[in-house]
Design a protein around this motif. Sequence first.
Motif, PDB file in Angstrom:
ATOM      1  N   THR A 155       5.642  14.114  -3.371  1.00 54.44           N
ATOM      2  CA  THR A 155       6.754  13.276  -3.908  1.00 54.44           C
ATOM      3  C   THR A 155       7.146  11.938  -3.237  1.00 54.44           C
ATOM      4  O   THR A 155       7.106  11.061  -4.018  1.00 54.44           O
ATOM      5  CB  THR A 155       8.234  14.240  -3.438  1.00 54.44           C
ATOM      6  N   VAL A 156       6.829  11.802  -1.933  1.00 53.12           N
ATOM      7  CA  VAL A 156       7.035  10.596  -1.472  1.00 53.12           C
ATOM      8  C   VAL A 156       5.564  10.110  -0.692  1.00 53.12           C
ATOM      9  O   VAL A 156       4.922  10.428  -0.275  1.00 53.12           O
ATOM     10  CB  VAL A 156       7.914  10.755  -0.006  1.00 53.12           C
ATOM     11  N   SER A 157       5.829   8.664  -1.126  1.00 50.21           N
ATOM     12  CA  SER A 157       4.375   7.843  -0.887  1.00 50.21           C
ATOM     13  C   SER A 157       3.998   7.656   0.616  1.00 50.21           C
ATOM     14  O   SER A 157       5.232   7.418   1.530  1.00 50.21           O
ATOM     15  CB  SER A 157       4.331   6.735  -1.610  1.00 50.21           C
ATOM     16  N   CYS A 158       2.912   7.605   0.918  1.00 51.52           N
ATOM     17  CA  CYS A 158       2.654   7.036   2.256  1.00 51.52           C
ATOM     18  C   CYS A 158       3.262   5.598   2.472  1.00 51.52           C
ATOM     19  O   CYS A 158       3.667   5.226   3.668  1.00 51.52           O
ATOM     20  CB  CYS A 158       1.132   7.066   2.758  1.00 51.52           C
ATOM     21  N   ALA A 159       3.231   4.809   1.496  1.00 48.74           N
ATOM     22  CA  ALA A 159       3.683   3.292   1.648  1.00 48.74           C
ATOM     23  C   ALA A 159       5.117   3.384   1.900  1.00 48.74           C
ATOM     24  O   ALA A 159       5.539   2.491   2.377  1.00 48.74           O
ATOM     25  CB  ALA A 159       3.443   2.883   0.373  1.00 48.74           C
ATOM     26  N   ASP A 160       5.949   4.202   1.265  1.00 43.53           N
ATOM     27  CA  ASP A 160       7.262   4.353   1.459  1.00 43.53           C
ATOM     28  C   ASP A 160       7.581   4.752   3.103  1.00 43.53           C
ATOM     29  O   ASP A 160       8.558   4.312   3.705  1.00 43.53           O
ATOM     30  CB  ASP A 160       7.943   5.379   0.607  1.00 43.53           C
ATOM     31  N   ILE A 161       6.564   5.770   3.452  1.00 41.76           N
ATOM     32  CA  ILE A 161       6.885   6.365   4.943  1.00 41.76           C
ATOM     33  C   ILE A 161       6.924   5.335   5.835  1.00 41.76           C
ATOM     34  O   ILE A 161       7.396   4.946   6.906  1.00 41.76           O
ATOM     35  CB  ILE A 161       5.798   7.478   5.150  1.00 41.76           C
ATOM     36  N   ILE A 162       5.652   4.262   5.611  1.00 41.34           N
ATOM     37  CA  ILE A 162       5.297   3.241   6.438  1.00 41.34           C
ATOM     38  C   ILE A 162       6.529   2.246   6.580  1.00 41.34           C
ATOM     39  O   ILE A 162       7.000   1.873   7.643  1.00 41.34           O
ATOM     40  CB  ILE A 162       4.199   2.337   6.024  1.00 41.34           C
ATOM     41  N   ALA A 163       7.290   2.126   5.411  1.00 45.08           N
ATOM     42  CA  ALA A 163       8.326   1.225   5.528  1.00 45.08           C
ATOM     43  C   ALA A 163       9.489   1.571   6.313  1.00 45.08           C
ATOM     44  O   ALA A 163      10.357   1.074   6.689  1.00 45.08           O
ATOM     45  CB  ALA A 163       8.695   0.584   3.829  1.00 45.08           C
ATOM     46  N   LEU A 164       9.874   3.028   5.939  1.00 39.44           N
ATOM     47  CA  LEU A 164      11.048   3.612   6.467  1.00 39.44           C
ATOM     48  C   LEU A 164      10.925   3.818   8.126  1.00 39.44           C
ATOM     49  O   LEU A 164      11.555   3.385   8.831  1.00 39.44           O
ATOM     50  CB  LEU A 164      11.041   5.101   5.758  1.00 39.44           C
ATOM     51  N   ALA A 165       9.466   3.951   8.419  1.00 40.38           N
ATOM     52  CA  ALA A 165       9.172   4.225   9.612  1.00 40.38           C
ATOM     53  C   ALA A 165       9.357   2.897  10.841  1.00 40.38           C
ATOM     54  O   ALA A 165       9.923   2.811  11.775  1.00 40.38           O
ATOM     55  CB  ALA A 165       7.602   4.780   9.956  1.00 40.38           C
ATOM     56  N   ALA A 166       8.877   1.740   9.897  1.00 37.10           N
ATOM     57  CA  ALA A 166       9.231   0.382  10.389  1.00 37.10           C
ATOM     58  C   ALA A 166      10.425   0.289  10.529  1.00 37.10           C
ATOM     59  O   ALA A 166      10.914  -0.577  11.687  1.00 37.10           O
ATOM     60  CB  ALA A 166       8.481  -0.612   9.653  1.00 37.10           C
ATOM     61  N   ARG A 167      11.523   0.313   9.721  1.00 32.22           N
ATOM     62  CA  ARG A 167      12.792   0.352   9.839  1.00 32.22           C
ATOM     63  C   ARG A 167      13.372   0.962  10.828  1.00 32.22           C
ATOM     64  O   ARG A 167      14.246   0.497  11.756  1.00 32.22           O
ATOM     65  CB  ARG A 167      13.530   0.572   8.405  1.00 32.22           C
ATOM     66  N   ASP A 168      13.079   2.187  11.000  1.00 31.29           N
ATOM     67  CA  ASP A 168      13.516   2.936  12.087  1.00 31.29           C
ATOM     68  C   ASP A 168      12.922   2.349  13.526  1.00 31.29           C
ATOM     69  O   ASP A 168      13.709   2.751  14.483  1.00 31.29           O
ATOM     70  CB  ASP A 168      13.270   4.537  11.545  1.00 31.29           C
ATOM     71  N   ALA A 169      12.055   1.987  13.629  1.00 32.43           N
ATOM     72  CA  ALA A 169      11.399   1.473  14.695  1.00 32.43           C
ATOM     73  C   ALA A 169      11.941   0.294  15.266  1.00 32.43           C
ATOM     74  O   ALA A 169      12.897   0.277  16.338  1.00 32.43           O
ATOM     75  CB  ALA A 169       9.915   0.788  14.646  1.00 32.43           C
ATOM     76  N   VAL A 170      12.833  -0.594  14.149  1.00 33.15           N
ATOM     77  CA  VAL A 170      13.784  -1.697  14.483  1.00 33.15           C
ATOM     78  C   VAL A 170      14.929  -0.807  15.055  1.00 33.15           C
ATOM     79  O   VAL A 170      15.499  -1.504  16.085  1.00 33.15           O
ATOM     80  CB  VAL A 170      13.913  -2.506  13.280  1.00 33.15           C
ATOM     81  N   TYR A 171      15.634   0.194  14.380  1.00 32.01           N
ATOM     82  CA  TYR A 171      16.750   0.518  14.613  1.00 32.01           C
ATOM     83  C   TYR A 171      16.858   1.297  15.921  1.00 32.01           C
ATOM     84  O   TYR A 171      17.852   1.357  16.749  1.00 32.01           O
ATOM     85  CB  TYR A 171      17.101   1.604  13.661  1.00 32.01           C
ATOM     86  N   LEU A 172      15.748   1.962  16.319  1.00 28.02           N
ATOM     87  CA  LEU A 172      15.636   2.614  17.664  1.00 28.02           C
ATOM     88  C   LEU A 172      15.527   1.570  18.474  1.00 28.02           C
ATOM     89  O   LEU A 172      15.472   2.162  19.783  1.00 28.02           O
ATOM     90  CB  LEU A 172      14.570   3.740  17.591  1.00 28.02           C
TER      91      LEU A 172
END
Length: 342
Positions: free
Chosen positions: A130-147
């Motif tokens: 369902t969820v692309s690897c491309a979207d996971i990369i983008a979400l993980a980057a955002r959460d790296a900033v947030y954390l």
Amino acid sequence: MALRLLVVVAAVVVVAAASCRAGLADPAVSALPGLPVAGLAVGFYKESCPEVEDLVLAEMRAIVEKDRTLGPAMLRFMFHDCLVRGCDASIMLKSRSNKGEQDALPSYGLRGYEEIEQIKAKVEAACPLTVSCADIIALAARDAVYLSNGPRYAVETGRRDGKVSAKFDADSDLPPPSSNIVDLKTYFSVKGLGWKDLVVLSGSHTIGSAQCSTFASDRLYNFSGKGMQDPSLDKAYAASLREECEPGLKNDTTPVVMDPTSPYEFDLSYYRHVYRDTGLFLSDQALMHDRWTREYVERMAAAASPDEFFADYAVAMTNMGRLEVLTGDSGEIRETCAAYVD
């Protein structure tokens, strides 16, 4: 080096600074900048995989708690994906003949492959194919900033994964750390990104580290091939860097933090270092060699609050996240992100 010519379209955007402060806004309802891309939307998976952002954040939290250096590494990972063939997870594809993006010189030392696969496995268990690897990369980057105590900005999703990965593209499209301001603006403009995207996204260097081999020759020992230190580099800072990096060691992997004041805090100290001639890379200090980027650096260096930077960062990351995306019936959704292209 060949560069593709693109028409750059500028859009005027307004984003409320307060909405981007970490923990003060729901990223699903934050304002987004610029011109929309068909097929991308905040909350794209709200019906098909409503828990995806929580799953990614939980996994990223565990990853960073185990090794805090992986937060900045995951942010860098998105840059290497999006600036080469667009945000399509092509960086995850492997080549048996060593001709993929992973084999390019700019990918040397890149970390995050295993972590993206780890997150993907968690998401697959909840929402298969369902969820692309491309979207996971983008979400993980955002959460790296947030954390790292940065903003938890809204992330558009709906990208699909590409099937092509070429070493040549990565060698051609990623600006080297020795780039001057003309080169940097050219690299960004051919991607449809402007000077403000450049100076704001450069602020990502407020977290993380770099290996001595990526800057020591240009900055410390052989500036412009003259066997000397870069005269623009603060002398005291240069002396501290020479204690870390050996002269003449071409492949020196010693890590040096890019922001010595607060290397794991997403804040304004990067701009203060650039303003004081203590930016680590030539490409960092190059921001002082253009009127518009210099004025932004000066304003952020003097700012009492990161609100403006955080709001601008949300805009710039959204702009980068829209580059050459595959949506709709294009590309694919892979069960695992790492696949062979040959």
